[in-house]
Design a protein around this motif. Structure first.
Motif, PDB file in Angstrom:
ATOM      1  N   ASP A  24      12.437  47.873 111.860  1.00  0.00           N
ATOM      2  CA  ASP A  24      12.498  47.503 110.437  1.00  0.00           C
ATOM      3  C   ASP A  24      11.490  48.301 109.605  1.00  0.00           C
ATOM      4  N   GLY A  25      11.141  49.512 110.056  1.00  0.00           N
ATOM      5  CA  GLY A  25      10.191  50.337 109.316  1.00  0.00           C
ATOM      6  C   GLY A  25      10.832  50.996 108.104  1.00  0.00           C
ATOM      7  N   GLY A  26      10.170  50.907 106.956  1.00  0.00           N
ATOM      8  CA  GLY A  26      10.692  51.490 105.716  1.00  0.00           C
ATOM      9  C   GLY A  26      10.311  52.950 105.548  1.00  0.00           C
ATOM     10  N   ASP A  27      10.936  53.590 104.569  1.00  0.00           N
ATOM     11  CA  ASP A  27      10.700  55.011 104.301  1.00  0.00           C
ATOM     12  C   ASP A  27       9.473  55.210 103.421  1.00  0.00           C
ATOM     13  N   GLY A  28       8.854  56.381 103.567  1.00  0.00           N
ATOM     14  CA  GLY A  28       7.766  56.751 102.680  1.00  0.00           C
ATOM     15  C   GLY A  28       8.291  57.225 101.329  1.00  0.00           C
ATOM     16  N   GLY A  29       7.470  57.130 100.304  1.00  0.00           N
ATOM     17  CA  GLY A  29       7.871  57.555  98.964  1.00  0.00           C
ATOM     18  C   GLY A  29       7.723  59.062  98.780  1.00  0.00           C
ATOM     19  N   ARG A  30       8.519  59.597  97.891  1.00  0.00           N
ATOM     20  CA  ARG A  30       8.462  61.021  97.604  1.00  0.00           C
ATOM     21  C   ARG A  30       7.219  61.340  96.781  1.00  0.00           C
ATOM     22  N   GLY A  31       6.618  62.511  97.047  1.00  0.00           N
ATOM     23  CA  GLY A  31       5.468  62.940  96.255  1.00  0.00           C
ATOM     24  C   GLY A  31       5.880  63.367  94.856  1.00  0.00           C
ATOM     25  N   GLY A  32       4.955  63.279  93.925  1.00  0.00           N
ATOM     26  CA  GLY A  32       5.243  63.648  92.541  1.00  0.00           C
ATOM     27  C   GLY A  32       5.311  65.154  92.348  1.00  0.00           C
ATOM     28  N   ASP A  33       6.138  65.596  91.396  1.00  0.00           N
ATOM     29  CA  ASP A  33       6.273  67.012  91.063  1.00  0.00           C
ATOM     30  C   ASP A  33       5.212  67.416  90.035  1.00  0.00           C
ATOM     31  N   VAL A  34       5.002  68.721  89.908  1.00  0.00           N
ATOM     32  CA  VAL A  34       4.262  69.279  88.779  1.00  0.00           C
ATOM     33  C   VAL A  34       5.296  69.901  87.846  1.00  0.00           C
ATOM     34  N   PRO A  44      -7.092  74.507  85.471  1.00  0.00           N
ATOM     35  CA  PRO A  44      -5.942  75.245  86.028  1.00  0.00           C
ATOM     36  C   PRO A  44      -5.336  74.620  87.277  1.00  0.00           C
ATOM     37  N   HIS A  45      -5.988  73.628  87.883  1.00  0.00           N
ATOM     38  CA  HIS A  45      -5.468  73.031  89.114  1.00  0.00           C
ATOM     39  C   HIS A  45      -4.747  71.725  88.764  1.00  0.00           C
ATOM     40  N   ARG A  46      -3.433  71.689  89.004  1.00  0.00           N
ATOM     41  CA  ARG A  46      -2.630  70.506  88.693  1.00  0.00           C
ATOM     42  C   ARG A  46      -1.880  70.064  89.946  1.00  0.00           C
ATOM     43  N   ARG A  47      -1.849  68.753  90.176  1.00  0.00           N
ATOM     44  CA  ARG A  47      -1.252  68.241  91.408  1.00  0.00           C
ATOM     45  C   ARG A  47      -0.536  66.934  91.141  1.00  0.00           C
ATOM     46  N   GLY A  48       0.641  66.778  91.727  1.00  0.00           N
ATOM     47  CA  GLY A  48       1.358  65.510  91.635  1.00  0.00           C
ATOM     48  C   GLY A  48       0.740  64.474  92.552  1.00  0.00           C
ATOM     49  N   ASP A  49       0.993  63.199  92.269  1.00  0.00           N
ATOM     50  CA  ASP A  49       0.456  62.118  93.098  1.00  0.00           C
ATOM     51  C   ASP A  49       1.193  62.049  94.434  1.00  0.00           C
ATOM     52  N   ASP A  50       0.469  61.627  95.469  1.00  0.00           N
ATOM     53  CA  ASP A  50       1.094  61.441  96.779  1.00  0.00           C
ATOM     54  C   ASP A  50       2.007  60.225  96.765  1.00  0.00           C
ATOM     55  N   GLY A  51       3.041  60.270  97.595  1.00  0.00           N
ATOM     56  CA  GLY A  51       3.920  59.121  97.747  1.00  0.00           C
ATOM     57  C   GLY A  51       3.277  58.047  98.605  1.00  0.00           C
ATOM     58  N   ALA A  58       6.058  53.655  97.364  1.00  0.00           N
ATOM     59  CA  ALA A  58       6.285  54.036  95.966  1.00  0.00           C
ATOM     60  C   ALA A  58       6.293  55.553  95.826  1.00  0.00           C
ATOM     61  N   ALA A  59       7.131  56.055  94.915  1.00  0.00           N
ATOM     62  CA  ALA A  59       7.157  57.494  94.630  1.00  0.00           C
ATOM     63  C   ALA A  59       5.907  57.882  93.853  1.00  0.00           C
ATOM     64  N   GLY A  60       5.388  59.075  94.115  1.00  0.00           N
ATOM     65  CA  GLY A  60       4.218  59.555  93.407  1.00  0.00           C
ATOM     66  C   GLY A  60       4.555  59.928  91.972  1.00  0.00           C
ATOM     67  N   GLU A  61       3.587  59.757  91.072  1.00  0.00           N
ATOM     68  CA  GLU A  61       3.777  60.109  89.671  1.00  0.00           C
ATOM     69  C   GLU A  61       3.785  61.629  89.504  1.00  0.00           C
ATOM     70  N   ASP A  62       4.683  62.096  88.625  1.00  0.00           N
ATOM     71  CA  ASP A  62       4.717  63.531  88.316  1.00  0.00           C
ATOM     72  C   ASP A  62       3.501  63.907  87.465  1.00  0.00           C
ATOM     73  N   ALA A  63       3.037  65.116  87.666  1.00  0.00           N
ATOM     74  CA  ALA A  63       1.997  65.673  86.795  1.00  0.00           C
ATOM     75  C   ALA A  63       2.701  66.512  85.734  1.00  0.00           C
TER      76      ALA A  63
END
Length: 478
Positions: free
Chosen positions: A39-49, A67-74, A85-90
């Motif tokens: 019954d293991g669930g899926d991980g969330g997708r990381g956020g885009d830049v 100059p360094h921009r990064r999306g949030d981890d899932g 949860a899906a990561g927030e987009d940057a």
């Protein structure tokens, strides 16, 4: 200290999408529910830049400062089939007219309309929980995928000002004064060369169309050019790229220059030569000549001298004074006519805000390649295949068997055999190293027959006459 905002029209940016969340490997645990299963669930997708073109933003200064921009981890998956949860987009806003390239110069995006978006770095995929691997043959999978890891990449952002009319001329020709009189823009104006060090935009109302709709024209005051600008003299390339998108080029000639040896006709020839050297397509643009500073006696005399010669060469010439306003109305309405005509005939115009549709055809064939690394091992290189290996816990026997089947179905095992890999050879995929163990069916028919023939006992009539011998001979190409 100056309060002026610094104008930046070129800067690198380092982008990285968020890492995907790990899938969960868990079993259902409830009273009165024996053997509840996975019954293991899926991980969330990381956020885009994501780069977004924004009207009103005029500089890349904020990106240069950060100059360094990064999306949030899932988020990670959990038991009871709960997905992370899906990561927030940057979201990074850039001026309209920003061109995105790789550091080696390959064009990726040209953001020419308000709100246009470009995903500069995709977030990693979320790992699948063990529920996703359950089937009739694998009823109790005890492994799940890790989230996809993504790498940082560096891009180059260059701003090309988008305007209808670009004013080009030598320093102190009066371009800034003209823009300030024709529009509401207020560029810095001083009585010495190179006052303007950044492009300025101004909006000019230039009459109406036949249907009564107004014609609004965007003017670009491009900093003064000098001879050799196309080769980088002065701030050549930095300024010249700002006229690439202009529909009409307005050559502003100084009829009363500081230098008494200056000649407006020579200035015009130099300007056109530098523009064409920078981009040959600029020779096809609509061009108009303005003789400025006719309010001065010397300026009036020079204009009377050079105007007939310019008209004989086919130039449309206007005599104006940015100080007194002489000739500005005629220039304003003529520019409106030229811009309206250019908009009607320009197939790349984006006034309606529609983005062009781009269709990319994917190349057929495998999306990986096989070679040899310096140690002599066989290396499998391809994002999809490397992602499979990175996301699976290959130290788990069940996961390793699943990966082996996946590689066989993708044709990787057969491709390795074709490349010369045999049992015991090292195979490198990403950061993982394997001992290659192909199955008998993966080998060429001749090798299969040779291996099988070595296992036969000539004294056993059942083996000699059996199906194994017949199959081996048939596979050898009987």
């Amino acid at each position: 200290m100056s309060d002026a905002v610094e104008f930046i029209d070129s800067t690198p940016i380092h982008v990285r999408g968020g890492r995907g969340g790990n899938g969960a490997a868990s079993m259902r645990r409830e009273s009165h529910v024996p053997r509840g299963g996975p019954d293991g669930g899926d991980g969330g997708r990381g956020g885009d830049v994501v780069l977004v073109a924004k009207r009103g933003q005029a500089s890349l200064l904020d990106i240069q400062r950060n100059p360094h921009r990064r999306g949030d981890d899932g988020g990670h998956g959990s038991s009871q089939r709960k997905s992370g949860a899906a990561g927030e987009d940057a979201v990074v806003t850039v001026p309209i007219g920003t061109v995105v390239r790789t550091r080696d110069g390959r064009l990726l995006a040209d953001l020419t309309t308000d709100g246009q978006r470009f995903v500069a770095a995709e977030g990693g995929r979320g790992g699948r929980g063990n529920v996703a691997f359950a089937n009739r043959h694998r009823r109790v999978p005890r492994f799940a995928e890790y989230g996809e890891e993504v790498e940082e990449r560096s891009l180059q952002l260059d701003l090309k000002v988008i305007a209808d009319v670009g004013l080009v001329g030598f320093p102190s020709a009066g371009k800034s004064s003209l823009v300030s009189r024709l529009s509401a823009a207020r560029p810095r104006i001083e009585a010495w060369p190179f006052t303007t060090l950044t492009p300025h935009l101004g909006m000019m109302r230039a009459g109406n169309r036949p249907d009564g709709s107004p014609i609004d024209v965007v003017l670009a005051d491009v900093p003064g050019l000098v001879e050799g600008a196309s080769d980088g003299k002065g701030l050549g390339h930095r300024f010249l790229r700002h006229v690439e998108r202009c529909r009409v080029l307005l050559h502003v000639l100084d009829t009363a220059p500081f230098d008494p040896d200056r000649d407006p006709l020579v200035d015009l020839a130099v300007l056109r030569r530098e523009l064409v050297a920078h981009d040959p397509e600029l020779a096809e643009r609509v061009e108009v000549v303005v003789l400025n500073k006719v309010d001065l006696p010397d300026g009036r005399a020079m204009a009377d001298l050079v105007r007939p010669r310019l008209q004989d060469e086919g130039w449309e010439v206007f005599e104006v004074s940015a100080i007194s306003g002489e000739g500005l109305d005629a220039l304003r309405y003529r520019l409106g006519e030229l811009v309206a005509a250019a908009r009607d005939t320009d197939p790349t115009a984006t006034d309606d805000g529609d983005e062009p549709v781009v269709i990319t055809l994917r190349e057929s064939g495998p999306d990986y390649r096989i070679g040899r690394d310096p140690s002599g091992a066989y290396a499998v290189v391809g994002r999809r295949i490397e992602r499979w290996v990175q996301m699976l816990p290959i130290d788990n026997p069940d996961a390793a068997r699943y990966l082996q089947g996946r590689l066989r179905r993708a044709g990787v095992v057969s491709a390795l055999v074709d490349a010369g890999a045999r049992s015991g050879d090292e195979v490198v995929i990403g950061e993982a190293v394997f001992d290659f163990q192909p199955e008998l069916d993966d080998l060429p028919a001749e090798e299969r027959a040779e291996i099988l023939a070595g296992e036969f006992d000539d004294d056993d009539p059942d083996e000699v006459e059996g199906d194994i011998v017949v199959d081996a001979v048939d596979d050898a190409g009987r």
